[in-house]
Scaffold this active site. Sequence first.
Site, short mmCIF file in Angstrom:
data_model
loop_
_atom_site.label_atom_id
_atom_site.label_comp_id
_atom_site.label_asym_id
_atom_site.label_seq_id
_atom_site.Cartn_x
_atom_site.Cartn_y
_atom_site.Cartn_z
CG HIS A 14 53.90 73.32 -25.38
ND1 HIS A 14 53.78 74.63 -25.81
CD2 HIS A 14 53.23 73.01 -24.19
CE1 HIS A 14 52.86 75.27 -24.81
NE2 HIS A 14 52.77 74.35 -23.94
CB CYS A 23 54.55 77.47 -19.34
SG CYS A 23 52.86 77.60 -19.06
CG HIS A 27 52.88 71.28 -20.02
ND1 HIS A 27 54.13 72.31 -20.04
CD2 HIS A 27 51.91 72.17 -20.51
CE1 HIS A 27 53.55 73.55 -20.78
NE2 HIS A 27 52.65 73.42 -21.05
CG HIS A 29 48.16 72.47 -23.87
ND1 HIS A 29 47.74 72.86 -22.60
CD2 HIS A 29 49.56 72.81 -23.79
CE1 HIS A 29 48.46 73.87 -21.94
NE2 HIS A 29 49.63 73.79 -22.93
CG HIS A 73 49.15 61.10 -29.52
ND1 HIS A 73 48.11 61.56 -30.02
CD2 HIS A 73 49.10 60.59 -28.20
CE1 HIS A 73 47.03 61.21 -29.17
NE2 HIS A 73 47.87 60.61 -27.98
CD GLU A 137 48.79 76.94 -24.45
OE1 GLU A 137 49.84 76.73 -25.12
OE2 GLU A 137 48.57 77.59 -23.51
ZN LIG Z 1 51.47 74.36 -22.29
#
Ligand SMILES: [Zn+2]
Length: 147
Positions: A14, A23, A27, A29, A73, A137
Amino acid sequence: MLTITRKLEFDAGHRIPDHKSQCRNLHGHRYTLEITLVGAVIEEEGSSDRGMIMDFSDVKALAKQYLVDVWDHAFLVYAKDEKVREFLQSLPGHKTVVIDSIPTVENLAQTAFNILKAAYQDRYGTGLRLHKLVLHETPNCWAEITE
Ligand SMILES: [Zn+2]
C-alpha cells in the site's frame, strides 16, 4: 461474554498518498488479522461443532474466501490514487485491490470489518456475529473495531 478469536496473516502492499513522511512510498506489510466472533454455543446433538461458537477451521475458511485470499500479495490502492492505479494497470495480471478510502490501518480495518461482518452474520441461527476485528500493520501498530 464468551467469544472466540482466530488469527490469520497476509502480505500486502500500500501507500498513503499524501503522507508527510515515508508512508507515501510504495511499500508492504505482513498484516495480522484477529477475528473475534460471538454467538451461542452450538448444542445440536451429534453435530461436529457441538460445544463450539464456530469451528475454527470454518472461521478461517470464510475469512480466506472473503478477505485474506483476496488481499494476500495484492496492492491495496486508494481509488483516487490515480498515478499508482494507472501504473498497476500497466502491469499485466497484477493483483490489485481498489479501496474506497486511503489504505491506513484504520480504514483497512473498517473495510475488512464490513466484508467479514456480512460473511459471518447468523450462519447457524445462533446469533453468530463478528464482534471485534483487530488489524496489525506492524507488531507495534494496529487498529481495532468492536461492534
Ligand atoms: Zn504502511
